[in-house]
Design a protein around this motif. Sequence first.
Motif, PDB file in Angstrom:
ATOM      1  N   ALA A 199      -0.611  17.682  12.396  1.00  0.00           N
ATOM      2  CA  ALA A 199      -0.533  18.484  11.169  1.00  0.00           C
ATOM      3  C   ALA A 199       0.857  18.389  10.551  1.00  0.00           C
ATOM      4  O   ALA A 199       0.989  18.239   9.323  1.00  0.00           O
ATOM      5  N   GLU A 200       1.919  18.460  11.374  1.00  0.00           N
ATOM      6  CA  GLU A 200       3.283  18.326  10.855  1.00  0.00           C
ATOM      7  C   GLU A 200       3.498  16.938  10.254  1.00  0.00           C
ATOM      8  O   GLU A 200       4.111  16.798   9.194  1.00  0.00           O
ATOM      9  N   LEU A 201       3.008  15.926  10.939  1.00  0.00           N
ATOM     10  CA  LEU A 201       3.154  14.552  10.461  1.00  0.00           C
ATOM     11  C   LEU A 201       2.471  14.368   9.109  1.00  0.00           C
ATOM     12  O   LEU A 201       3.037  13.800   8.177  1.00  0.00           O
ATOM     13  N   TYR A 237      11.039   5.283   9.477  1.00  0.00           N
ATOM     14  CA  TYR A 237      12.280   5.619  10.154  1.00  0.00           C
ATOM     15  C   TYR A 237      12.336   7.123  10.441  1.00  0.00           C
ATOM     16  O   TYR A 237      12.677   7.549  11.547  1.00  0.00           O
ATOM     17  N   LEU A 238      11.998   7.938   9.449  1.00  0.00           N
ATOM     18  CA  LEU A 238      12.015   9.386   9.630  1.00  0.00           C
ATOM     19  C   LEU A 238      11.030   9.832  10.707  1.00  0.00           C
ATOM     20  O   LEU A 238      11.338  10.705  11.515  1.00  0.00           O
ATOM     21  N   VAL A 239       9.854   9.235  10.715  1.00  0.00           N
ATOM     22  CA  VAL A 239       8.836   9.601  11.708  1.00  0.00           C
ATOM     23  C   VAL A 239       9.349   9.332  13.116  1.00  0.00           C
ATOM     24  O   VAL A 239       9.162  10.145  14.025  1.00  0.00           O
ATOM     25  N   HIS A 240      10.011   8.213  13.306  1.00  0.00           N
ATOM     26  CA  HIS A 240      10.497   7.856  14.637  1.00  0.00           C
ATOM     27  C   HIS A 240      11.746   8.632  15.039  1.00  0.00           C
ATOM     28  O   HIS A 240      12.106   8.630  16.218  1.00  0.00           O
ATOM     29  N   GLU A 288       0.842  -1.200   0.000  1.00  0.00           N
ATOM     30  CA  GLU A 288       0.000   0.000   0.000  1.00  0.00           C
ATOM     31  C   GLU A 288       0.876   1.248   0.000  1.00  0.00           C
ATOM     32  O   GLU A 288       1.707   1.432   0.883  1.00  0.00           O
ATOM     33  N   PRO A 289       0.697   2.114  -0.987  1.00  0.00           N
ATOM     34  CA  PRO A 289       1.467   3.361  -1.006  1.00  0.00           C
ATOM     35  C   PRO A 289       1.128   4.230   0.210  1.00  0.00           C
ATOM     36  O   PRO A 289       0.009   4.169   0.749  1.00  0.00           O
ATOM     37  N   LEU A 290       2.073   5.035   0.628  1.00  0.00           N
ATOM     38  CA  LEU A 290       1.877   5.933   1.765  1.00  0.00           C
ATOM     39  C   LEU A 290       0.680   6.843   1.534  1.00  0.00           C
ATOM     40  O   LEU A 290      -0.099   7.104   2.449  1.00  0.00           O
ATOM     41  N   ARG A 291       0.516   7.298   0.312  1.00  0.00           N
ATOM     42  CA  ARG A 291      -0.607   8.193  -0.024  1.00  0.00           C
ATOM     43  C   ARG A 291      -1.943   7.535   0.293  1.00  0.00           C
ATOM     44  O   ARG A 291      -2.829   8.150   0.878  1.00  0.00           O
ATOM     45  N   GLU A 292      -2.096   6.265  -0.071  1.00  0.00           N
ATOM     46  CA  GLU A 292      -3.357   5.566   0.176  1.00  0.00           C
ATOM     47  C   GLU A 292      -3.576   5.300   1.661  1.00  0.00           C
ATOM     48  O   GLU A 292      -4.689   5.422   2.162  1.00  0.00           O
ATOM     49  N   TYR A 293      -2.514   4.934   2.359  1.00  0.00           N
ATOM     50  CA  TYR A 293      -2.630   4.701   3.802  1.00  0.00           C
ATOM     51  C   TYR A 293      -3.033   5.989   4.519  1.00  0.00           C
ATOM     52  O   TYR A 293      -3.937   5.997   5.354  1.00  0.00           O
ATOM     53  N   ALA A 294      -2.378   7.117   4.173  1.00  0.00           N
ATOM     54  CA  ALA A 294      -2.696   8.393   4.812  1.00  0.00           C
ATOM     55  C   ALA A 294      -4.140   8.806   4.529  1.00  0.00           C
ATOM     56  O   ALA A 294      -4.845   9.274   5.423  1.00  0.00           O
ATOM     57  N   HIS A 324       6.383  12.988   1.369  1.00  0.00           N
ATOM     58  CA  HIS A 324       6.999  11.687   1.085  1.00  0.00           C
ATOM     59  C   HIS A 324       6.124  10.825   0.180  1.00  0.00           C
ATOM     60  O   HIS A 324       6.649  10.064  -0.627  1.00  0.00           O
ATOM     61  N   ALA A 325       4.818  10.961   0.295  1.00  0.00           N
ATOM     62  CA  ALA A 325       3.923  10.211  -0.588  1.00  0.00           C
ATOM     63  C   ALA A 325       4.086  10.678  -2.029  1.00  0.00           C
ATOM     64  O   ALA A 325       4.074   9.870  -2.957  1.00  0.00           O
ATOM     65  N   LYS A 326       4.263  11.969  -2.205  1.00  0.00           N
ATOM     66  CA  LYS A 326       4.464  12.512  -3.551  1.00  0.00           C
ATOM     67  C   LYS A 326       5.775  11.989  -4.141  1.00  0.00           C
ATOM     68  O   LYS A 326       5.826  11.565  -5.298  1.00  0.00           O
ATOM     69  N   ALA A 327       6.825  11.993  -3.327  1.00  0.00           N
ATOM     70  CA  ALA A 327       8.118  11.474  -3.797  1.00  0.00           C
ATOM     71  C   ALA A 327       8.006   9.990  -4.116  1.00  0.00           C
ATOM     72  O   ALA A 327       8.532   9.522  -5.132  1.00  0.00           O
ATOM     73  N   GLU A 328       7.311   9.247  -3.265  1.00  0.00           N
ATOM     74  CA  GLU A 328       7.122   7.808  -3.489  1.00  0.00           C
ATOM     75  C   GLU A 328       6.390   7.565  -4.806  1.00  0.00           C
ATOM     76  O   GLU A 328       6.759   6.684  -5.580  1.00  0.00           O
ATOM     77  N   TYR A 329       5.386   8.376  -5.072  1.00  0.00           N
ATOM     78  CA  TYR A 329       4.613   8.244  -6.307  1.00  0.00           C
ATOM     79  C   TYR A 329       5.490   8.499  -7.532  1.00  0.00           C
ATOM     80  O   TYR A 329       5.512   7.710  -8.475  1.00  0.00           O
ATOM     81  N   PHE A 330       6.239   9.603  -7.515  1.00  0.00           N
ATOM     82  CA  PHE A 330       7.072   9.932  -8.671  1.00  0.00           C
ATOM     83  C   PHE A 330       8.204   8.930  -8.848  1.00  0.00           C
ATOM     84  O   PHE A 330       8.567   8.590  -9.971  1.00  0.00           O
ATOM     85  N   ASN A 331       8.759   8.434  -7.758  1.00  0.00           N
ATOM     86  CA  ASN A 331       9.810   7.417  -7.871  1.00  0.00           C
ATOM     87  C   ASN A 331       9.258   6.124  -8.456  1.00  0.00           C
ATOM     88  O   ASN A 331       9.943   5.457  -9.223  1.00  0.00           O
ATOM     89  N   SER A 332       8.037   5.776  -8.102  1.00  0.00           N
ATOM     90  CA  SER A 332       7.456   4.550  -8.655  1.00  0.00           C
ATOM     91  C   SER A 332       7.190   4.715 -10.149  1.00  0.00           C
ATOM     92  O   SER A 332       7.357   3.773 -10.912  1.00  0.00           O
ATOM     93  N   LYS A 333       6.800   5.891 -10.573  1.00  0.00           N
ATOM     94  CA  LYS A 333       6.566   6.137 -12.002  1.00  0.00           C
ATOM     95  C   LYS A 333       7.879   6.123 -12.765  1.00  0.00           C
ATOM     96  O   LYS A 333       7.959   5.583 -13.849  1.00  0.00           O
ATOM     97  N   ARG A 334       8.911   6.715 -12.207  1.00  0.00           N
ATOM     98  CA  ARG A 334      10.212   6.742 -12.864  1.00  0.00           C
ATOM     99  C   ARG A 334      10.787   5.337 -12.956  1.00  0.00           C
ATOM    100  O   ARG A 334      11.389   4.958 -13.943  1.00  0.00           O
TER     101      ARG A 334
END
Length: 163
Positions: A111-113, A100-103, A61-67, A120-130
């Motif tokens: 709100a910060e989280l 890891y970053l969250v911890h 599950e991508p971070l975007r979907e979990y969030a 990070h979800a956006k980066a994960e998405y673009f990295n998966s497309k690339r």
Amino acid sequence: MCLLFPSTLSGATLNWFYRLSPRTINMLDSLKQAFLDHFMIQTDRLYSADDLYMLRQGEDEPLREYAARFNHEYSRCPETDDRAAFGAFKSGLRESNFRYLVHNNPWNTYAELMKQAAVHAKAEYFNSKRGLATPAHHPFDDPPPASAPNSAPPQHSTPAPST
């Protein structure tokens, strides 16, 4: 004073909103309670922080979907505060760089989280497309095979025994 924007409401909610008697709601808390009183019966049940702690990010599950799923469930928890939601979201993350970053970062508020999760979800998405378009080349990988003309393999001959 009303803080809702009718254009953002669903059809049923918009009908309910426009049927409110004029000047009956003068505080946001009154509007909230009237809304809950009217629509509470349409929900299965309200959730608590305990229910949020049961949510887990799936392995694929991508971070975007979990969030997004977490935020949807959190919106159904009227008695849960941001501090509990912060802990529940964090505990539901699968092993990843973001976990890891969250911890290991000083993010203190929900709100910060969520802001960091969006980045990070956006980066994960673009990295998966690339990754689908061009495979990444790592410097320690074997070099790609050189293109050579298709020639017959060399023939080895054994010398004839001398007499």
